[in-house]
Write an enzyme that holds these catalytic residues in place. Structure first.
Site, PDB file in Angstrom:
ATOM      1  N   VAL A   1      -1.111  30.041   2.885  1.00  0.00           N
ATOM      2  CA  VAL A   1      -0.776  30.314   1.391  1.00  0.00           C
ATOM      3  C   VAL A   1      -2.054  30.962   0.772  1.00  0.00           C
ATOM      4  CG1 VAL A   1      -0.126  29.315  -0.782  1.00  0.00           C
ATOM      5  CG2 VAL A   1       1.199  28.817   1.321  1.00  0.00           C
TER       6      VAL A   1
ATOM      7  N   GLU B   1       2.033  26.790   8.204  1.00  0.00           N
ATOM      8  CA  GLU B   1       1.116  26.248   8.951  1.00  0.00           C
ATOM      9  C   GLU B   1      -0.042  27.242   9.422  1.00  0.00           C
ATOM     10  OE1 GLU B   1       0.050  23.032   9.904  1.00  0.00           O
ATOM     11  OE2 GLU B   1      -1.412  24.041  10.731  1.00  0.00           O
TER      12      GLU B   1
ATOM     13  N   GLY C   1       0.930  -1.185   0.072  1.00  0.00           N
ATOM     14  CA  GLY C   1       0.221   0.027  -0.171  1.00  0.00           C
ATOM     15  C   GLY C   1       0.863   1.202  -0.039  1.00  0.00           C
TER      16      GLY C   1
ATOM     17  N   ARG D   1      -6.278  14.641   2.920  1.00  0.00           N
ATOM     18  CA  ARG D   1      -6.278  13.326   2.292  1.00  0.00           C
ATOM     19  C   ARG D   1      -7.826  12.948   2.274  1.00  0.00           C
ATOM     20  NH1 ARG D   1      -1.451  10.988   1.042  1.00  0.00           N
ATOM     21  NH2 ARG D   1      -2.660   8.916   0.512  1.00  0.00           N
TER      22      ARG D   1
ATOM     23  N   HIS E   1      20.938   1.757  32.454  1.00  0.00           N
ATOM     24  CA  HIS E   1      21.693   2.861  32.398  1.00  0.00           C
ATOM     25  C   HIS E   1      22.951   2.614  31.373  1.00  0.00           C
ATOM     26  CE1 HIS E   1      23.394   6.810  33.456  1.00  0.00           C
ATOM     27  NE2 HIS E   1      24.530   6.206  33.739  1.00  0.00           N
TER      28      HIS E   1
HETATM   29  P1  FAD Z   1      -3.103   1.856   1.916  1.00  0.00           P
HETATM   30  O1  FAD Z   1      -1.780   1.893   2.217  1.00  0.00           O
HETATM   31  O2  FAD Z   1      -3.486   3.354   1.147  1.00  0.00           O
HETATM   32  O3  FAD Z   1      -3.373   0.672   1.211  1.00  0.00           O
HETATM   33  C1  FAD Z   1      -4.310   0.687   0.044  1.00  0.00           C
HETATM   34  C2  FAD Z   1      -4.220  -0.060  -0.859  1.00  0.00           C
HETATM   35  O4  FAD Z   1      -5.408  -0.459  -1.471  1.00  0.00           O
HETATM   36  C3  FAD Z   1      -3.242   0.295  -1.954  1.00  0.00           C
HETATM   37  O5  FAD Z   1      -2.179  -0.365  -2.045  1.00  0.00           O
HETATM   38  C4  FAD Z   1      -4.116   0.527  -3.111  1.00  0.00           C
HETATM   39  O6  FAD Z   1      -3.349   0.261  -4.373  1.00  0.00           O
HETATM   40  C5  FAD Z   1      -5.335  -0.588  -2.990  1.00  0.00           C
HETATM   41  N1  FAD Z   1      -6.512  -0.406  -3.835  1.00  0.00           N
HETATM   42  C6  FAD Z   1      -7.048   0.789  -3.674  1.00  0.00           C
HETATM   43  N2  FAD Z   1      -8.257   0.644  -4.030  1.00  0.00           N
HETATM   44  C7  FAD Z   1      -8.277  -0.497  -4.962  1.00  0.00           C
HETATM   45  C8  FAD Z   1      -9.274  -0.974  -5.702  1.00  0.00           C
HETATM   46  N3  FAD Z   1     -10.232  -0.394  -6.158  1.00  0.00           N
HETATM   47  N4  FAD Z   1      -8.855  -2.543  -6.025  1.00  0.00           N
HETATM   48  C9  FAD Z   1      -7.755  -3.060  -5.861  1.00  0.00           C
HETATM   49  N5  FAD Z   1      -6.701  -2.425  -4.845  1.00  0.00           N
HETATM   50  C10 FAD Z   1      -7.079  -1.204  -4.411  1.00  0.00           C
HETATM   51  N6  FAD Z   1       1.822   6.082   8.855  1.00  0.00           N
HETATM   52  C11 FAD Z   1       2.408   5.787   9.801  1.00  0.00           C
HETATM   53  O7  FAD Z   1       2.005   4.903  10.761  1.00  0.00           O
HETATM   54  N7  FAD Z   1       3.716   5.843  10.145  1.00  0.00           N
HETATM   55  C12 FAD Z   1       4.399   6.777   9.136  1.00  0.00           C
HETATM   56  O8  FAD Z   1       5.543   6.921   9.239  1.00  0.00           O
HETATM   57  C13 FAD Z   1       3.757   7.290   7.963  1.00  0.00           C
HETATM   58  N8  FAD Z   1       4.353   8.136   7.238  1.00  0.00           N
HETATM   59  C14 FAD Z   1       3.657   8.380   5.834  1.00  0.00           C
HETATM   60  C15 FAD Z   1       4.162   9.113   5.026  1.00  0.00           C
HETATM   61  C16 FAD Z   1       3.596   9.488   4.056  1.00  0.00           C
HETATM   62  C17 FAD Z   1       4.262  10.326   2.792  1.00  0.00           C
HETATM   63  C18 FAD Z   1       2.330   9.296   3.864  1.00  0.00           C
HETATM   64  C19 FAD Z   1       1.406   9.653   2.640  1.00  0.00           C
HETATM   65  C20 FAD Z   1       1.349   8.585   4.677  1.00  0.00           C
HETATM   66  C21 FAD Z   1       2.291   8.094   5.823  1.00  0.00           C
HETATM   67  N9  FAD Z   1       1.731   7.215   6.799  1.00  0.00           N
HETATM   68  C22 FAD Z   1       2.294   6.838   7.904  1.00  0.00           C
HETATM   69  C23 FAD Z   1       0.294   6.977   6.718  1.00  0.00           C
HETATM   70  C24 FAD Z   1       0.038   5.500   6.218  1.00  0.00           C
HETATM   71  O9  FAD Z   1       0.730   5.416   4.967  1.00  0.00           O
HETATM   72  C25 FAD Z   1      -1.243   5.089   5.873  1.00  0.00           C
HETATM   73  O10 FAD Z   1      -1.844   5.434   7.203  1.00  0.00           O
HETATM   74  C26 FAD Z   1      -1.424   3.679   5.777  1.00  0.00           C
HETATM   75  O11 FAD Z   1      -0.959   3.392   4.468  1.00  0.00           O
HETATM   76  C27 FAD Z   1      -3.050   3.091   5.486  1.00  0.00           C
HETATM   77  O12 FAD Z   1      -3.173   1.722   5.311  1.00  0.00           O
HETATM   78  P2  FAD Z   1      -4.263   1.187   4.457  1.00  0.00           P
HETATM   79  O13 FAD Z   1      -4.035  -0.288   4.183  1.00  0.00           O
HETATM   80  O14 FAD Z   1      -5.520   1.907   5.024  1.00  0.00           O
HETATM   81  O15 FAD Z   1      -4.158   2.124   2.770  1.00  0.00           O
END
Ligand code: FAD
Length: 509
Positions: free
Chosen positions: A261, A227, A45, A305, A477
């Site tokens: 901004v 911000e 993801g 988001r 420690h």
């Molecule tokens: P996602 O990770 O978004 O996965 C969803 C998956 O579903 C994707 O692989 C997509 O391809 C698939 N998908 C979507 N629609 C369909 C469909 N119709 N059919 C088939 N497949 C589909 N969180 C942290 O906890 N720690 C961090 O350090 C952190 N850093 C981040 C840094 C950045 C730059 C960003 C943008 C986010 C960060 N996050 C972090 C947040 C974290 O990435 C998300 O909270 C997390 O990925 C959510 O997981 P999820 O499984 O809900 O969705």
């Protein structure tokens, strides 16, 4: 007429293989459910491909660069230290590939059927899978939010006794004039920059914006952060945001809080010799007063988001969403449609990978007949800035407004032996507790290793620990973890390694 694919039936169909979906699929398979997972990009993801992992890999390069530049401080001399940005990106890609390949192997080893493509509902618990369309940012860019291929004919049809929607979230661009100009990117687009921008304006100082600011500052960009709220990391305790702002200022990051901004323009598109035309960013007070122009080569929008439900046809399943489109779930991750669950970002609860994973494990257990529920009281958050920030539970302000009689203990890393030996003394540990029993309500850390220190706070909240429980726990420690013990002692009015208080705080029983 092309033939329709035969319908395959599973105990569980998971849509989306991010940190929510893939652990759910693995756990469901372990609990004996015949499980399929549909993924349109790569397993892992956003977190593994475009979020948590690639940013942390690049932040590690920033860390190594800073350490090497400061080498003389440690008696280690290195000449000609410089950045090789393409090599930073290559290393990031290797780390991502290693981990996403690992997830694919785990799914296979657990007997999960992985189906490649875009899933969309055709009935309450049936999805069809079609080819995935063009990546919105072009070749090489993210495909997790790509639409279904326009002429995609069904390649598979999957029916589940249960379905989990785990499709994540996608960035939104704020409604600012000029937001669609070339050079304005979200976090997704930032990964596609071939070189370090000379000047960058980052809109929004939540975790994503603050981490990119840290990285580009270390890599040599002139960074301006804007911000709207009064502190950086506005969701964190105020002491964290204020301390981070001081640290950012020392590093040369220009921080503008309580500002917004109001417009982005590209005033002169004629290229001056050798220089790309700059973006002119107008930064002003929220009421538009005191405008100031900042020149930038890139503007990064680090906030906002929305649920990734485009092309999912949730309405054909009858799954209810709230007004902003997030899928509504109860504390067992059930949607309004029997047998359909939702987990992770798409629920809009807490947009963090570890929350998505935990929700996935709970949902899998619930559908396998176990009595589990989500409890969001002890959810940690970590921001991988330099210095790091991590927290769990109530901020001091939230504890006070919830009506608690609050006692607070702060312990600076500068007073800690391990932080001194490590050469990283910025920041503090802050423990928030209620006065009567000393029950810990929140732990907030800014400083070295904060993200690895926070589990002690998480356990304290889960086990309803008191200040005495933490203060009386023997900590090795010299370690950074001693900071939490010392902060608890401060809150109790019995500090050993900082000046004694004028009067006792919580009082030891
Ligand atoms: P996602 O990770 O978004 O996965 C969803 C998956 O579903 C994707 O692989 C997509 O391809 C698939 N998908 C979507 N629609 C369909 C469909 N119709 N059919 C088939 N497949 C589909 N969180 C942290 O906890 N720690 C961090 O350090 C952190 N850093 C981040 C840094 C950045 C730059 C960003 C943008 C986010 C960060 N996050 C972090 C947040 C974290 O990435 C998300 O909270 C997390 O990925 C959510 O997981 P999820 O499984 O809900 O969705």
């Amino acid at each position: 007429m092309p033939e329709e694919p035969a319908q395959q039936v599973f105990d569980l169909v998971v849509v989306g293989g991010g940190p929510g979906g893939y652990p759910a699929a693995i756990r469901a398979a372990q609990l004996g459910l015949r499980t399929a997972l549909v993924e349109k990009e790569r397993a892992g993801g956003v977190c593994l491909n475009w979020g948590c992992i690639p940013t942390k890999a690049m932040l590690r390069s920033a860390d190594v660069l800073e350490t090497m530049r400061d080498g003389a401080e440690y008696g280690v001399l290195a000449d000609n230290v410089r950045l090789d940005y393409p090599a930073v990106l290559e290393r990031k890609d290797r780390v991502v590939k290693g981990l996403t390949d690992g997830v694919a192997s785990l799914l296979k080893a657990n007997g999960v059927t992985v189906v490649d493509g875009h899933a969309r509902f055709v009935g309450p618990r049936t999805v069809e899978v079609v080819a995935t369309g063009e990546a919105p940012l072009g070749e090489g860019g993210p495909r997790y939010n790509a639409p279904p291929a326009p002429d995609g004919r069904p390649q598979a049809r999957l029916e589940g006794n249960n379905v989990i929607v785990a499709t994540g979230s996608t960035p939104v661009l704020l409604p600012i004039p000029g937001i669609d100009l070339p050079g304005v990117v979200t976090s997704d687009g930032a990964f596609l920059l071939a070189e370090v921008p000379r000047r960058i304006v980052i809109i929004g100082a939540s975790a994503v914006g603050a981490e990119w600011a840290t990285m580009f500052n270390a890599f040599g960009s002139e960074v301006t952060m804007v911000e709207l709220l009064p502190t950086l990391l506005p969701a964190e305790d105020e002491d964290m945001g204020r301390t981070l702002a001081r640290s950012f200022a020392r590093r040369g990051i220009k921080v503008q809080t309580g500002r917004t901004v109001t417009g982005i323009a590209r005033p002169d598109t004629r290229r001056k010799k050798g220089a790309a035309p700059a973006l002119r960013v107008t930064v002003a007070d929220p009421d538009g007063q005191h405008p100031e122009q900042v020149e930038a080569d890139v503007v990064l929008v680090g906030v906002g988001r929305r649920p990734n439900t485009g092309g999912l046809d949730l309405d054909r399943a009858g799954v209810a969403t709230d007004q902003r489109g997030w899928v509504e779930v109860d504390d067992q991750l059930r949607t309004n449609v029997p047998g359909v669950y939702a987990i992770g970002d798409v629920t809009g609860k807490v947009l963090l990978a570890h929350v998505a994973s935990h929700q996935g494990l709970v949902a899998a257990a619930v559908m396998a007949g176990h009595e589990e529920r989500m409890d969001y009281k002890a959810v940690p958050a970590a921001t991988f800035t330099h210095p790091e920030v991590a927290s769990v539970g109530l901020t001091e302000a939230a504890a006070r407004s919830a009506g608690h009689d609050v006692v607070v203990g702060r312990f600076p890393f500068s007073a800690l032996g391990r932080a001194q030996t490590y050469g990283s003394t910025e920041g503090l540990v802050k423990v928030v507790a209620e006065r009567r029993y000393g029950e810990v309500l929140g732990v907030h850390i800014i400083g070295p290793g904060a993200s690895d220190l926070i589990p002690e706070g998480v356990k304290a909240l889960r086990l309803e620990a008191t200040l005495n429980d933490i203060a009386d726990t023997i900590h090795a420690h010299p370690t950074l973890g001693e900071g939490t013990m010392e902060a608890a002692m401060v809150a109790l009015g019995l500090p050993v390694h900082t000046a004694p208080p004028r009067r006792s705080a919580a009082g030891r029983r």
